[in-house]
Design a protein around this motif. Structure first.
Motif, PDB file in Angstrom:
ATOM      1  N   UNK A   1       0.804  -1.220   0.000  1.00 20.81           N
ATOM      2  CA  UNK A   1       0.000   0.000   0.000  1.00 20.81           C
ATOM      3  C   UNK A   1       0.837   1.270   0.000  1.00 20.81           C
ATOM      4  N   UNK A   2       2.152   1.129   0.133  1.00 18.13           N
ATOM      5  CA  UNK A   2       3.050   2.286   0.104  1.00 18.13           C
ATOM      6  C   UNK A   2       3.749   2.423  -1.246  1.00 18.13           C
ATOM      7  N   UNK A   3       3.463   1.527  -2.161  1.00 21.95           N
ATOM      8  CA  UNK A   3       4.071   1.574  -3.497  1.00 21.95           C
ATOM      9  C   UNK A   3       3.420   2.698  -4.302  1.00 21.95           C
TER      10      UNK A   3
ATOM     11  N   UNK B   1      -0.165   6.972  -3.239  1.00 18.15           N
ATOM     12  CA  UNK B   1      -0.160   5.587  -2.766  1.00 18.15           C
ATOM     13  C   UNK B   1      -1.557   5.197  -2.310  1.00 18.15           C
ATOM     14  N   UNK B   2      -1.799   3.913  -2.239  1.00 23.77           N
ATOM     15  CA  UNK B   2      -3.082   3.429  -1.721  1.00 23.77           C
ATOM     16  C   UNK B   2      -3.253   3.856  -0.270  1.00 23.77           C
ATOM     17  N   UNK B   3      -2.161   3.829   0.476  1.00 27.17           N
ATOM     18  CA  UNK B   3      -2.221   4.231   1.878  1.00 27.17           C
ATOM     19  C   UNK B   3      -2.739   5.661   2.023  1.00 27.17           C
ATOM     20  N   UNK B   4      -2.303   6.567   1.136  1.00 29.75           N
ATOM     21  CA  UNK B   4      -2.773   7.951   1.191  1.00 29.75           C
ATOM     22  C   UNK B   4      -4.275   8.029   0.934  1.00 29.75           C
ATOM     23  N   UNK B   5      -4.758   7.225  -0.018  1.00 28.85           N
ATOM     24  CA  UNK B   5      -6.187   7.261  -0.339  1.00 28.85           C
ATOM     25  C   UNK B   5      -7.034   6.623   0.753  1.00 28.85           C
ATOM     26  N   UNK B   6      -6.567   5.492   1.273  1.00 27.99           N
ATOM     27  CA  UNK B   6      -7.333   4.780   2.306  1.00 27.99           C
ATOM     28  C   UNK B   6      -7.396   5.589   3.597  1.00 27.99           C
TER      29      UNK B   6
END
Length: 151
Positions: free
Chosen positions: A8-10, A33-38
């Motif tokens: 999720x940090x890619x 990143x996915x982490x930023x969106x989630x």
């Protein structure tokens, strides 16, 4: 397959492109990143155009929902029962079963023909998950002649 290989940090690179009459023009691109969106840490990203060296606008995510599709094993773990069924194509397109080149060729040296090999390969795996371990067999496209069988 998992989005970003499960990392999720890619970084994900997004490009916004304008298309007019078969021509494409890059408006801008950004990374997130996915982490930023989630985590809702960021939902707006500046679109930068490398050729113009300036911000061309913003890409904004009003909503974001990550939906994971269950795998085959997830279904099995959830209690899904399988019922293996098999059908054999007896049409003439597979060749004469008396010919060694036919997919239906009968081997008298204990080797399996192409159909038997495919069925065995699939069923050896799938029967482990079949709830009654019985395989209904169907055939289509021909009239088999078995000496001791009446239909």
């Amino acid at each position: 397959r998992k989005l970003c290989n499960g990392d999720y940090h890619r970084p994900i690179k997004a490009q916004v492109i304008s298309r007019m009459r078969f021509k494409e023009k890059l408006i801008g691109e950004c990374q997130f990143t996915l982490d930023e969106l989630i985590s809702q840490e960021r939902r707006e990203f500046a679109l930068n155009n490398p050729a113009k060296d300036k911000t061309q606008g913003h890409l904004t995510f009003d909503r974001f929902n990550l939906v994971e599709k269950p795998s085959f094993l997830d279904y099995l773990k959830g209690g899904t029962e399988l019922a293996v069924m098999c059908a054999i194509d007896f049409t003439s397109s597979n060749g004469d079963p008396n010919s060694p080149e036919s997919l239906h060729a009968v081997k008298f040296d204990n080797r399996l023909n192409a159909y038997q090999s495919a069925i065995k390969g699939c069923c050896d795996i799938l029967l482990n998950y079949d709830f009654d371990k019985k395989i209904p067999m169907y055939g289509f496209g021909g009239k088999p002649k078995f000496p001791n069988l009446s239909t």
